[in-house]
Design an enzyme around this catalytic site. Structure first.
Site, PDB file in Angstrom:
ATOM      1  N   TYR A 116      -8.517   6.735   9.506  1.00 48.07           N
ATOM      2  CA  TYR A 116      -7.272   6.000   9.459  1.00 48.07           C
ATOM      3  C   TYR A 116      -7.330   5.018   8.312  1.00 48.07           C
ATOM      4  CZ  TYR A 116      -2.780   5.002  11.502  1.00 48.07           C
ATOM      5  OH  TYR A 116      -1.426   4.906  11.698  1.00 48.07           O
ATOM      6  N   TRP A 118      -6.828   1.960   7.453  1.00 43.73           N
ATOM      7  CA  TRP A 118      -7.166   0.547   7.415  1.00 43.73           C
ATOM      8  C   TRP A 118      -8.673   0.312   7.381  1.00 43.73           C
ATOM      9  CZ3 TRP A 118      -3.463  -3.012   6.587  1.00 43.73           C
ATOM     10  CH2 TRP A 118      -2.141  -2.657   6.883  1.00 43.73           C
TER      11      TRP A 118
END
Length: 782
Positions: A116, A118
């Site tokens: 993901y 982030w």
């Protein structure tokens, strides 16, 4: 040079997180403090919690293998097993062997590359880029498309305005334009200050709140359409419309009805610059289905009084108006509809394409007053690496239903038979819905490999765990979106002795699998950082930006960039208004598609070819609310980034009795016998969690607010002791069009627990066997 310091010597080194730019104070191999950069006028407090987390007792400092997997015990359960320490060579051999076996026996689609975005603000140590490059070179893998943040808008916007999630931001008004030209900002989903802390790549300066204050000071009025009053800062003096969650589309349609019925709509723009106006108008007025979408109709759904709806519609028509659409409003059942309906409302408002007016996407999230994404370099990716793709929020479906199918944006996708999950960057046991269902799905693969720095819920559910360095233990550089500063990320401290970077792990595995030189291209990590900076420098030179050479940049710690404003004065909506034929959008018609024949042709009953009100699977005001009478809002936290640094001081200080706080209206608490500070049980048919009650009149009656990101901590019955809301949310796609998450559509009930409650164990490491595995172990499950 890096910021490593000798024992006893205190040093300061610059770095950037997704929540901003900081100076790291370190002594020897310890981080002493993380202090905001002095040039940031409104820094995020999250950084203050970093030091203790970097050296926390739940830090993973050695390669680990789950004992049951190592012994071939198929009855062992991920998440309830102990771990065995192994050498790096042993861990690499096990992982390389499994990758080779699964690819050889089941094909590359059987390997899911989970990540993901982030994971890191840095451009080189970006886990998503690293894992995708590695798996692509290893022979291919199954990937995901879209994001949990805004999957519905990612898919529907290209059909409506001809661009993805950034297109609405690029074409919508900037804060500077709003301040100079607008009279009204109507924000569906609010403008919560906490959401302005973070952007991918990190903001060098937090300016969002000052832009909002400047607009209010210039006389711009604000309307906060949200069940949470604090979704707009008190200093804005915003009018609060506390609608029932998930009913934004009904309110938008009713506002449009008033514009049409009272002759206030900009029918000229709708006729010249849009397609499908007649059909959309007939639906709103009730000519096509016999139901007028008027304020009386909408009031029964939204809970907003009829007179308030009429007054707001007339105010919109009388002022240069921004219709702002927060990301949160599309994380609901039928989440495509509010973005489509919001654009339709803006198109008919009279402000679309005029300076400081029209639709906007995510004002209150992007940390700048101008537009334009910088062309920053990323780790190169081989072509054709992903041999299959699934919508990002359909991972549990994929694991539970190999060979099953799902509709997605006009396609029919077949789920692969996933035998190996390789995860680097992100925490699916934070952001996925219905964690009890994901727990069951997670037992299906043969092998789960995870890169992690801490014993979070995902690491606890892995078979092979590679301990990886944190941001403070690597060299990198960052540039956030349209930010005006490119920043160096100096390594402040060395990683623990038996910890490596994500890149080092993939490089070693690549060498075992025969493509090490191709993966690294003969460069060290520092050489890769220099290479990506140099590529960025070349790209920006083409835009007239002259960055210093790498050595000068590294010594200085940052380099300033001129502001970039790609599309001033309303952007492409302005040129569309002026010349629809000569300045078309990238839609089939070249105009805003109030009705999309493309989407209509898909034949999806849960997402027809124009914005409509579709009843969600549960909401307040229906029979479903008779059993579970509170609507759960699981919004973004203000004390951490998603689940990152939940163990840090700032996040822990916000807990109530050590658990995530749940905000309740005093009337709802009183009716349930709940006092401020009580431990409560939140439950529905999908699951349950414990939380600490916090009473406030800043939430609408009938609404409970439990932020996302508390580390998942289930007991033997699956009740999360810590307060993760995703044990309660439903794992169902927004529609067949986007298949996005629907965490916003969640009804719950809440009750006090009494004094006898279990302790939170989220930050306790699993049991670890500090010994060589016993005789009889096998290299992989049998």
């Amino acid at each position: 040079m890096s910021g490593d310091s000798s024992a006893g010597e205190t040093t300061r080194t610059p770095t950037t997180f997704h929540w901003g730019r900081y100076d790291v104070v370190s002594s020897g191999d310890r981080v002493v403090a993380v202090e905001p950069h002095p040039g940031d006028p409104d820094p995020s407090p999250v950084g203050a919690g970093v030091p203790e987390v970097n050296h926390a007792p739940y830090r993973i400092t050695r390669p680990m293998v789950r004992e049951g997997w190592l012994l071939g015990d198929r009855d062992s359960v991920r998440g309830r097993d102990r771990f065995v320490t192994v050498t790096w060579d042993r861990a690499f051999d096990l992982a390389a062997g499994e990758l080779t076996r699964v690819r050889g026996e089941h094909g590359p689609a059987a390997i899911y590359g989970g990540s993901y975005g982030w994971g890191s603000a840095g451009r080189f140590h970006h886990p998503q880029s690293q894992i995708h490059r590695f798996l692509a070179m290893a022979g291919g893998y199954t990937a995901s498309v879209n994001t949990y943040s805004f999957a519905a808008m990612e898919v529907v916007l290209p059909h409506v305005i001809g661009g993805g999630p950034t297109s609405l931001h690029e074409r919508g008004p900037t804060w500077r334009e709003i301040t100079e030209h607008a009279g009204l900002v109507v924000s569906f989903g609010g403008l919560a200050a906490k959401n302005t802390q973070m952007v991918p790549g990190g903001p060098s300066r937090h300016t969002q709140t000052s832009w909002q204050r400047a607009a209010a000071g210039a006389g711009v009025r604000f309307v906060n359409v949200s069940p949470v009053r604090d979704d707009a800062a008190a200093e804005l003096g915003a009018r609060w419309l506390p609608l029932r969650p998930g009913t934004d589309t009904a309110l938008m349609l009713a506002l449009t009805h008033v514009l049409l019925a009272e002759g206030l709509a900009d029918t000229d723009f709708a006729t010249r610059c849009c397609v499908g106006f007649d059909r959309f108008r007939d639906y709103v007025l009730g000519r096509s289905d016999g139901t007028a979408k008027d304020p009386a109709w909408a009031s029964g759904i939204t809970g907003v009084p009829e007179d308030g709806i009429r007054e707001l519609a007339r105010t919109i028509a009388a002022h240069r108006t921004v219709i702002n659409l927060a990301w949160s409003i599309q994380r609901h059942d039928h989440g495509e509809q509010p973005y489509w309906a919001g654009i339709a409302l803006a198109a008919l408002s009279g402000s679309c394409g005029l300076p400081g007016g029209g639709p906007a996407g995510g004002l209150g999230i992007a940390e700048h007053g101008t537009r334009g994404h910088r062309r920053i370099a990323a780790l190169p990716q081989p072509a054709g690496g992903a041999v299959a793709r699934i919508p990002v929020a359909r991972i549990a479906d994929m694991l539970l239903e190999p060979g099953g199918t799902v509709d997605y944006d006009g396609e029919r996708i077949t789920f692969p038979d996933t035998r190996l999950v390789y995860w680097a960057g992100g925490n699916p046991f934070h952001h996925h819905q219905d964690l009890g269902r994901l727990e069951r799905a997670w037992q299906r693969p043969d092998t789960v490999i995870v890169h992690e720095s801490w014993w979070n819920a995902t690491a606890r559910r892995a078979d092979i765990v590679f301990p990886v360095a944190t941001t403070l233990e690597r060299d990198d550089f960052a540039l956030g979106a349209a930010d005006s500063t490119i920043t160096a990320m100096h390594r402040a401290v060395p990683p623990p002795a038996d910890v490596r970077t994500d890149h080092a792990v993939f490089a070693a595995l690549a060498a075992r699998l025969g493509f090490g030189d191709r993966f690294t291209e003969g460069r060290s990590e520092r050489q890769w950082v220099r290479e990506l900076y140099d590529r960025t420098r070349e790209r920006l030179r083409a835009e007239g930006v002259d960055l210093p050479g790498f050595d000068a940049f590294w010594r200085a710690g940052s380099a300033a960039l001129p502001e970039k404003d790609m599309t001033p004065d309303g952007g492409s909506f302005a040129t569309l208004r002026t010349d629809p034929a000569g300045a078309p959008l990238a839609t089939p018609s070249g105009r805003i598609e109030l009705v999309s024949d493309t989407v209509a042709a898909f034949g999806y009953p849960d997402c027809p070819g124009m914005p409509v009100w579709l009843e969600p699977y549960e909401r307040l005001g229906t029979e479903a609310a008779e059993r579970h009478g509170l609507h759960l809002v699981s919004n973004q936290p203000k004390t951490r980034l998603h689940s990152q640094y939940d163990g840090g001081r700032i996040s822990r200080d916000s807990k109530v009795g050590g658990r995530e706080p749940v905000d309740l209206h005093p009337d709802d608490a009183r009716a349930r016998g709940i006092a401020d500070g009580d431990t409560v049980r939140i439950h529905n048919d999908r699951g349950a969690c414990l939380a600490g009650a916090r009473l406030t009149d800043a939430v609408r009656p009938g609404v409970a607010v439990l932020a996302t990101g508390a580390w998942y901590d289930p007991d033997d019955d699956g009740v999360c002791r810590h307060g993760n809301p995703n044990v309660l949310t439903r794992d169902t796609g927004t529609s067949r069009l986007a298949q996005g998450p629907t965490s916003g559509t969640t009804l719950v009930e809440i009750e006090p627990t009494g004094a006898d409650v279990p302790a939170v164990r989220a930050f306790e490491p699993p049991e670890v066997v500090e010994a060589t595995p016993p005789p009889g172990e096998v290299d992989r499950p049998v």
